[in-house]
Write a protein that holds these residues in place. Structure first.
Motif, PDB file in Angstrom:
ATOM      1  N   VAL A   1     -33.748 -14.706  -8.029  1.00  0.00           N
ATOM      2  CA  VAL A   1     -32.965 -14.765  -9.264  1.00  0.00           C
ATOM      3  C   VAL A   1     -33.345 -16.042 -10.013  1.00  0.00           C
ATOM      4  CG1 VAL A   1     -30.655 -14.875 -10.274  1.00  0.00           C
ATOM      5  CG2 VAL A   1     -31.052 -13.487  -8.216  1.00  0.00           C
ATOM      6  N   PRO A   2     -33.944 -15.913 -11.198  1.00  0.00           N
ATOM      7  CA  PRO A   2     -34.355 -17.111 -11.944  1.00  0.00           C
ATOM      8  C   PRO A   2     -33.154 -17.977 -12.337  1.00  0.00           C
ATOM      9  CG  PRO A   2     -35.258 -15.100 -12.931  1.00  0.00           C
ATOM     10  CD  PRO A   2     -34.277 -14.678 -11.896  1.00  0.00           C
ATOM     11  N   ALA A   3     -33.393 -19.264 -12.459  1.00  0.00           N
ATOM     12  CA  ALA A   3     -32.317 -20.194 -12.830  1.00  0.00           C
ATOM     13  C   ALA A   3     -31.718 -19.851 -14.190  1.00  0.00           C
ATOM     14  CB  ALA A   3     -32.841 -21.623 -12.826  1.00  0.00           C
ATOM     15  N   ASP A   4     -32.526 -19.277 -15.079  1.00  0.00           N
ATOM     16  CA  ASP A   4     -32.045 -18.947 -16.422  1.00  0.00           C
ATOM     17  C   ASP A   4     -31.678 -17.463 -16.571  1.00  0.00           C
ATOM     18  OD1 ASP A   4     -34.587 -17.876 -16.261  1.00  0.00           O
ATOM     19  OD2 ASP A   4     -35.229 -18.617 -18.218  1.00  0.00           O
ATOM     20  N   ALA A   5     -31.470 -16.779 -15.451  1.00  0.00           N
ATOM     21  CA  ALA A   5     -31.143 -15.352 -15.477  1.00  0.00           C
ATOM     22  C   ALA A   5     -29.801 -15.109 -16.162  1.00  0.00           C
ATOM     23  CB  ALA A   5     -31.081 -14.809 -14.047  1.00  0.00           C
ATOM     24  N   VAL A   6     -29.686 -13.943 -16.807  1.00  0.00           N
ATOM     25  CA  VAL A   6     -28.401 -13.506 -17.335  1.00  0.00           C
ATOM     26  C   VAL A   6     -27.684 -12.827 -16.174  1.00  0.00           C
ATOM     27  CG1 VAL A   6     -27.213 -12.057 -19.014  1.00  0.00           C
ATOM     28  CG2 VAL A   6     -29.350 -13.217 -19.638  1.00  0.00           C
ATOM     29  N   LEU A   7     -26.662 -13.517 -15.647  1.00  0.00           N
ATOM     30  CA  LEU A   7     -25.939 -13.055 -14.461  1.00  0.00           C
ATOM     31  C   LEU A   7     -24.626 -12.407 -14.885  1.00  0.00           C
ATOM     32  CD1 LEU A   7     -26.245 -13.199 -11.327  1.00  0.00           C
ATOM     33  CD2 LEU A   7     -24.804 -15.229 -11.426  1.00  0.00           C
ATOM     34  N   LEU A   8     -24.437 -11.158 -14.486  1.00  0.00           N
ATOM     35  CA  LEU A   8     -23.219 -10.412 -14.782  1.00  0.00           C
ATOM     36  C   LEU A   8     -22.425 -10.271 -13.496  1.00  0.00           C
ATOM     37  CD1 LEU A   8     -21.421  -8.581 -16.556  1.00  0.00           C
ATOM     38  CD2 LEU A   8     -22.963  -6.687 -15.950  1.00  0.00           C
ATOM     39  N   ASP A   9     -21.235 -10.849 -13.456  1.00  0.00           N
ATOM     40  CA  ASP A   9     -20.359 -10.818 -12.289  1.00  0.00           C
ATOM     41  C   ASP A   9     -19.327  -9.715 -12.503  1.00  0.00           C
ATOM     42  OD1 ASP A   9     -18.379 -11.384 -10.306  1.00  0.00           O
ATOM     43  OD2 ASP A   9     -18.944 -13.503 -10.324  1.00  0.00           O
ATOM     44  N   VAL A  10     -19.318  -8.694 -11.636  1.00  0.00           N
ATOM     45  CA  VAL A  10     -18.428  -7.549 -11.805  1.00  0.00           C
ATOM     46  C   VAL A  10     -17.259  -7.560 -10.820  1.00  0.00           C
ATOM     47  CG1 VAL A  10     -20.216  -6.108 -12.851  1.00  0.00           C
ATOM     48  CG2 VAL A  10     -19.875  -6.012 -10.371  1.00  0.00           C
ATOM     49  N   ARG A  11     -17.001  -8.714 -10.198  1.00  0.00           N
ATOM     50  CA  ARG A  11     -15.858  -8.816  -9.277  1.00  0.00           C
ATOM     51  C   ARG A  11     -14.549  -8.847 -10.074  1.00  0.00           C
ATOM     52  NH1 ARG A  11     -16.657 -14.049  -6.301  1.00  0.00           N
ATOM     53  NH2 ARG A  11     -17.341 -14.650  -8.376  1.00  0.00           N
ATOM     54  N   GLU A  12     -13.450  -8.656  -9.373  1.00  0.00           N
ATOM     55  CA  GLU A  12     -12.137  -8.685 -10.016  1.00  0.00           C
ATOM     56  C   GLU A  12     -11.728 -10.123 -10.337  1.00  0.00           C
ATOM     57  OE1 GLU A  12     -10.588  -5.959 -11.195  1.00  0.00           O
ATOM     58  OE2 GLU A  12     -12.355  -4.912 -10.466  1.00  0.00           O
ATOM     59  N   GLN A  13     -10.698 -10.267 -11.171  1.00  0.00           N
ATOM     60  CA  GLN A  13     -10.301 -11.574 -11.686  1.00  0.00           C
ATOM     61  C   GLN A  13      -9.995 -12.592 -10.587  1.00  0.00           C
ATOM     62  OE1 GLN A  13     -10.225 -12.300 -15.160  1.00  0.00           O
ATOM     63  NE2 GLN A  13     -10.209 -14.382 -14.341  1.00  0.00           N
ATOM     64  N   ASP A  14      -9.298 -12.177  -9.521  1.00  0.00           N
ATOM     65  CA  ASP A  14      -8.959 -13.132  -8.461  1.00  0.00           C
ATOM     66  C   ASP A  14     -10.206 -13.638  -7.740  1.00  0.00           C
ATOM     67  OD1 ASP A  14      -9.225 -10.502  -7.360  1.00  0.00           O
ATOM     68  OD2 ASP A  14      -8.102 -11.112  -5.582  1.00  0.00           O
ATOM     69  N   GLU A  15     -11.199 -12.768  -7.575  1.00  0.00           N
ATOM     70  CA  GLU A  15     -12.453 -13.180  -6.945  1.00  0.00           C
ATOM     71  C   GLU A  15     -13.203 -14.153  -7.849  1.00  0.00           C
ATOM     72  OE1 GLU A  15     -14.248  -9.519  -4.588  1.00  0.00           O
ATOM     73  OE2 GLU A  15     -13.538  -8.921  -6.579  1.00  0.00           O
ATOM     74  N   TRP A  16     -13.236 -13.865  -9.135  1.00  0.00           N
ATOM     75  CA  TRP A  16     -13.881 -14.733 -10.123  1.00  0.00           C
ATOM     76  C   TRP A  16     -13.218 -16.103 -10.125  1.00  0.00           C
ATOM     77  CZ3 TRP A  16     -17.818 -15.120 -13.631  1.00  0.00           C
ATOM     78  CH2 TRP A  16     -17.658 -15.984 -14.711  1.00  0.00           C
ATOM     79  N   ASP A  17     -11.875 -16.114 -10.158  1.00  0.00           N
ATOM     80  CA  ASP A  17     -11.129 -17.374 -10.192  1.00  0.00           C
ATOM     81  C   ASP A  17     -11.433 -18.243  -8.976  1.00  0.00           C
ATOM     82  OD1 ASP A  17      -9.979 -16.537 -12.562  1.00  0.00           O
ATOM     83  OD2 ASP A  17      -8.052 -16.012 -11.649  1.00  0.00           O
ATOM     84  N   ALA A  18     -11.682 -17.602  -7.831  1.00  0.00           N
ATOM     85  CA  ALA A  18     -11.941 -18.344  -6.592  1.00  0.00           C
ATOM     86  C   ALA A  18     -13.298 -19.036  -6.611  1.00  0.00           C
ATOM     87  CB  ALA A  18     -11.853 -17.409  -5.392  1.00  0.00           C
ATOM     88  N   GLY A  19     -14.239 -18.519  -7.391  1.00  0.00           N
ATOM     89  CA  GLY A  19     -15.542 -19.160  -7.486  1.00  0.00           C
ATOM     90  C   GLY A  19     -16.598 -18.247  -8.048  1.00  0.00           C
ATOM     91  N   HIS A  20     -17.400 -18.797  -8.979  1.00  0.00           N
ATOM     92  CA  HIS A  20     -18.443 -18.016  -9.631  1.00  0.00           C
ATOM     93  C   HIS A  20     -19.566 -18.935 -10.087  1.00  0.00           C
ATOM     94  CE1 HIS A  20     -15.509 -19.231 -12.728  1.00  0.00           C
ATOM     95  NE2 HIS A  20     -16.582 -19.449 -13.465  1.00  0.00           N
ATOM     96  N   ALA A  21     -20.680 -18.337 -10.429  1.00  0.00           N
ATOM     97  CA  ALA A  21     -21.794 -19.092 -10.998  1.00  0.00           C
ATOM     98  C   ALA A  21     -21.370 -19.562 -12.388  1.00  0.00           C
ATOM     99  CB  ALA A  21     -23.031 -18.214 -11.083  1.00  0.00           C
ATOM    100  N   ALA A  22     -21.654 -20.814 -12.710  1.00  0.00           N
ATOM    101  CA  ALA A  22     -21.181 -21.413 -13.954  1.00  0.00           C
ATOM    102  C   ALA A  22     -21.621 -20.644 -15.197  1.00  0.00           C
ATOM    103  CB  ALA A  22     -21.649 -22.862 -14.042  1.00  0.00           C
ATOM    104  N   SER A  23     -22.816 -20.093 -15.188  1.00  0.00           N
ATOM    105  CA  SER A  23     -23.346 -19.435 -16.386  1.00  0.00           C
ATOM    106  C   SER A  23     -23.075 -17.931 -16.429  1.00  0.00           C
ATOM    107  CB  SER A  23     -24.851 -19.672 -16.477  1.00  0.00           C
ATOM    108  OG  SER A  23     -25.487 -19.080 -15.350  1.00  0.00           O
TER     109      SER A  23
END
Length: 109
Positions: free
Chosen positions: A14-36
């Motif tokens: 996964v390139p450092a400048d990749a467009v990352l789409l996180d499809v987890r639910e809100q509680d999972e996102w709140d617990a931790g995600h990639a900054a971008s």
């Protein structure tokens, strides 16, 4: 039974400048995600598909890779270039990739 293969990459690819789409639910996102990362939960995905950037490919991630694989399969069916991130955010964390909490603090899952 035939199962369509889903384009997949490991964390290291996964390139450092990749467009990352996180499809987890809100509680999972709140617990931790990639900054971008862009957050659109799988449960809201079809209704919010218009929020996706035009950039391709989209690197799609969830906790371990199951939900993101379903979203990638859908996107590919819509003619988009999308790739499932194998192992999801658990592999992301294990690889030492940076995570932030909803408060913006760096941390480890």
């Amino acid at each position: 039974m035939f199962q369509q293969s889903v384009p997949t990459v490991d964390i290291a690819s996964v390139p450092a400048d990749a467009v990352l789409l996180d499809v987890r639910e809100q509680d999972e996102w709140d617990a931790g995600h990639a900054a971008s990362a862009l957050h659109i939960p799988m449960s809201e995905f079809v209704a919010r598909i218009g929020e996706l950037p035009e950039a391709e490919p989209l690197y799609v991630v969830c906790r371990v890779g199951g939900r993101s694989a379903q979203v990638v399969q859908y996107l590919v069916g819509q003619g988009r270039q999308a790739v499932n991130v194998d192992g999801g955010m658990l592999a992301w964390d294990a690889a030492g990739r940076a995570l932030v909490s909803e408060q913006g603090d760096a941390f480890v899952l």
